[in-house]
Design a protein around this motif. Structure first.
Motif, short mmCIF file in Angstrom:
data_model
loop_
_atom_site.label_atom_id
_atom_site.label_comp_id
_atom_site.label_asym_id
_atom_site.label_seq_id
_atom_site.Cartn_x
_atom_site.Cartn_y
_atom_site.Cartn_z
N GLY A 12 0.80 -1.22 0.00
CA GLY A 12 0.00 0.00 0.00
C GLY A 12 0.84 1.27 0.00
O GLY A 12 0.32 2.36 0.15
N GLY A 13 2.17 1.12 -0.14
CA GLY A 13 3.05 2.28 -0.21
C GLY A 13 3.48 2.83 1.13
O GLY A 13 3.92 3.97 1.24
N ARG A 14 3.41 2.00 2.18
CA ARG A 14 3.78 2.46 3.52
C ARG A 14 5.03 1.75 4.03
O ARG A 14 5.20 0.56 3.82
CB ARG A 14 2.63 2.21 4.50
N VAL A 15 5.86 2.52 4.71
CA VAL A 15 6.98 1.99 5.49
C VAL A 15 6.68 2.39 6.92
O VAL A 15 6.37 3.55 7.19
CB VAL A 15 8.33 2.57 5.04
N TRP A 55 5.99 5.58 13.81
CA TRP A 55 5.82 6.48 12.67
C TRP A 55 5.54 5.67 11.42
O TRP A 55 5.78 4.47 11.40
CB TRP A 55 7.01 7.41 12.46
N TYR A 56 5.02 6.36 10.41
CA TYR A 56 4.93 5.72 9.11
C TYR A 56 5.10 6.73 8.01
O TYR A 56 4.78 7.91 8.16
CB TYR A 56 3.63 4.91 8.95
N PHE A 57 5.68 6.27 6.93
CA PHE A 57 5.88 7.05 5.71
C PHE A 57 4.95 6.44 4.67
O PHE A 57 4.85 5.22 4.57
CB PHE A 57 7.34 6.91 5.25
N ARG A 58 4.25 7.28 3.92
CA ARG A 58 3.37 6.76 2.88
C ARG A 58 3.58 7.53 1.59
O ARG A 58 3.59 8.75 1.59
CB ARG A 58 1.92 6.85 3.28
N LYS A 59 3.75 6.79 0.52
CA LYS A 59 3.86 7.37 -0.81
C LYS A 59 2.78 6.73 -1.66
O LYS A 59 2.88 5.55 -2.01
CB LYS A 59 5.26 7.09 -1.38
#
Length: 168
Positions: A12-15, A55-59
């Protein structure tokens, strides 16, 4: 995984950085799903935060199919689109972003100050792990390159055709 944090990426584009020591109490997962549904229906103004999430990063539009790697305070993740992201280990902000020729399916490898990534076109890349500048690239015959490995002073990479390369 580093310390009490684990790092995962998804399609889903998340780290995400997750504290694996946090435990759920009975019914907490069900309550989280209910809150998420209420947020989706716009009945809550803020999205619920999953317990243990740091935390999370989403692109949007990205798809990660490999495991992120952590080195020197940075989380590195490579996407199927060919994007390579360096994220700050503390808060998940983007430190740098680079691109390879084709998609990446194998996990990145950090060797000293070099981030090594193979792509689906059969090229192995070395990036400066601090700023994302490309140091080198080498084309390998045999199709896409999976995750590289390091041992005995050599970088090893295998291609789809089964060829194994040892690079110095």
């Amino acid at each position: 995984m580093q310390g009490k944090l684990g790092y995962v990426a998804d399609r889903g584009g998340r780290v995400r950085a997750v504290d694996w020591t946090v435990r759920d109490l009975p019914l907490e997962k069900a309550l989280f799903r209910i809150r998420a549904q209420l947020y989706g229906w716009r009945m809550l103004s803020e999205a619920p935060v999953q317990k243990g999430s740091v935390w999370y990063f989403r692109k949007r539009g990205e798809e990660f199919s490999s495991t992120p790697v952590v080195a020197q305070g940075t989380v590195y993740a490579a996407a199927r689109s060919g994007a390579v992201y360096a994220l700050d280990q503390e808060d998940g902000r983007v430190v740098w972003e680079a691109r390879v020729g084709r998609g990446v399916i194998g996990s990145p490898v950090v060797l000293g100050r070099t981030l090594i990534v193979g792509d689906e076109g059969g090229t192995l890349y070395g990036f400066d792990a601090r700023n994302g500048g490309e140091k080198w690239s080498v084309g390998l015959e045999g199709g896409h390159v999976g995750a590289a490995a390091f041992a005995f002073g050599m970088v090893y990479a295998a291609t789809e055709s089964g060829a194994v390369y040892a690079l110095n």
